[in-house]
Scaffold this motif. Structure first.
Motif, PDB file in Angstrom:
ATOM      1  N   TYR A  50       0.852  -1.186   0.000  1.00  0.00           N
ATOM      2  CA  TYR A  50       0.000   0.000   0.000  1.00  0.00           C
ATOM      3  C   TYR A  50       0.885   1.231   0.000  1.00  0.00           C
ATOM      4  O   TYR A  50       1.997   1.208   0.530  1.00  0.00           O
ATOM      5  N   SER A  51       0.395   2.322  -0.589  1.00  0.00           N
ATOM      6  CA  SER A  51       1.129   3.588  -0.527  1.00  0.00           C
ATOM      7  C   SER A  51       0.281   4.611   0.208  1.00  0.00           C
ATOM      8  O   SER A  51      -0.939   4.657   0.056  1.00  0.00           O
ATOM      9  N   LEU A  52       0.958   5.394   1.033  1.00  0.00           N
ATOM     10  CA  LEU A  52       0.318   6.457   1.782  1.00  0.00           C
ATOM     11  C   LEU A  52       1.383   7.425   2.243  1.00  0.00           C
ATOM     12  O   LEU A  52       2.528   7.043   2.457  1.00  0.00           O
ATOM     13  N   ARG A  53       1.036   8.690   2.313  1.00  0.00           N
ATOM     14  CA  ARG A  53       1.927   9.739   2.820  1.00  0.00           C
ATOM     15  C   ARG A  53       3.311   9.740   2.160  1.00  0.00           C
ATOM     16  O   ARG A  53       4.315  10.014   2.805  1.00  0.00           O
ATOM     17  N   GLY A  54       3.375   9.380   0.892  1.00  0.00           N
ATOM     18  CA  GLY A  54       4.635   9.447   0.159  1.00  0.00           C
ATOM     19  C   GLY A  54       5.556   8.251   0.303  1.00  0.00           C
ATOM     20  O   GLY A  54       6.702   8.299  -0.122  1.00  0.00           O
ATOM     21  N   TYR A  55       5.095   7.164   0.886  1.00  0.00           N
ATOM     22  CA  TYR A  55       5.927   5.967   0.984  1.00  0.00           C
ATOM     23  C   TYR A  55       5.065   4.732   0.787  1.00  0.00           C
ATOM     24  O   TYR A  55       3.847   4.803   0.743  1.00  0.00           O
ATOM     25  N   THR A  56       5.703   3.588   0.636  1.00  0.00           N
ATOM     26  CA  THR A  56       4.988   2.333   0.489  1.00  0.00           C
ATOM     27  C   THR A  56       5.269   1.441   1.691  1.00  0.00           C
ATOM     28  O   THR A  56       6.335   1.515   2.297  1.00  0.00           O
ATOM     29  N   VAL A  57       4.294   0.622   1.997  1.00  0.00           N
ATOM     30  CA  VAL A  57       4.410  -0.290   3.137  1.00  0.00           C
ATOM     31  C   VAL A  57       3.738  -1.609   2.754  1.00  0.00           C
ATOM     32  O   VAL A  57       2.722  -1.610   2.062  1.00  0.00           O
ATOM     33  N   ALA A  58       4.336  -2.709   3.167  1.00  0.00           N
ATOM     34  CA  ALA A  58       3.737  -4.025   2.958  1.00  0.00           C
ATOM     35  C   ALA A  58       3.068  -4.456   4.259  1.00  0.00           C
ATOM     36  O   ALA A  58       3.678  -4.409   5.326  1.00  0.00           O
ATOM     37  N   LEU A  59       1.813  -4.839   4.159  1.00  0.00           N
ATOM     38  CA  LEU A  59       1.056  -5.289   5.327  1.00  0.00           C
ATOM     39  C   LEU A  59       0.497  -6.680   5.080  1.00  0.00           C
ATOM     40  O   LEU A  59      -0.023  -6.955   3.993  1.00  0.00           O
ATOM     41  N   ARG A  60       0.582  -7.510   6.077  1.00  0.00           N
ATOM     42  CA  ARG A  60      -0.103  -8.799   6.011  1.00  0.00           C
ATOM     43  C   ARG A  60      -1.604  -8.525   5.995  1.00  0.00           C
ATOM     44  O   ARG A  60      -2.080  -7.528   6.534  1.00  0.00           O
ATOM     45  N   LEU A  61      -2.349  -9.409   5.386  1.00  0.00           N
ATOM     46  CA  LEU A  61      -3.789  -9.221   5.296  1.00  0.00           C
ATOM     47  C   LEU A  61      -4.439  -9.173   6.679  1.00  0.00           C
ATOM     48  O   LEU A  61      -5.433  -8.468   6.874  1.00  0.00           O
TER      49      LEU A  61
END
Length: 71
Positions: A50-61
């Motif tokens: 997911y991308s938010l606030r200018g960065y990307t992050v991987a999250l487990r479901l």
């Protein structure tokens, strides 16, 4: 709708964060009214990016199911 339900390319705003990891998710930037975009799932489907606030992050479901979003 939950963050885990967003299709790749779709965007929504965070409505609420709940669950055992809510504090961690808020520290990552998942706070109300933040726009978040589903970028892509991992090859096996979990985690998703997911991308938010200018960065990307991987999250487990399991974590993405703790974030409620609205269009």
């Amino acid at each position: 709708m939950l963050l885990a339900d967003l299709r790749p390319g779709a965007s929504a705003r965070v409505a609420a964060v709940q669950g055992a990891q809510a504090r961690r998710l808020r520290a990552l930037g998942f706070v109300p009214e933040t726009r978040v975009t589903a970028e892509r799932p991992a090859p096996g489907g979990d985690p998703a990016v997911y991308s938010l606030r200018g960065y990307t992050v991987a999250l487990r479901l399991s974590l993405a199911r703790q974030v409620e979003v609205r269009a």
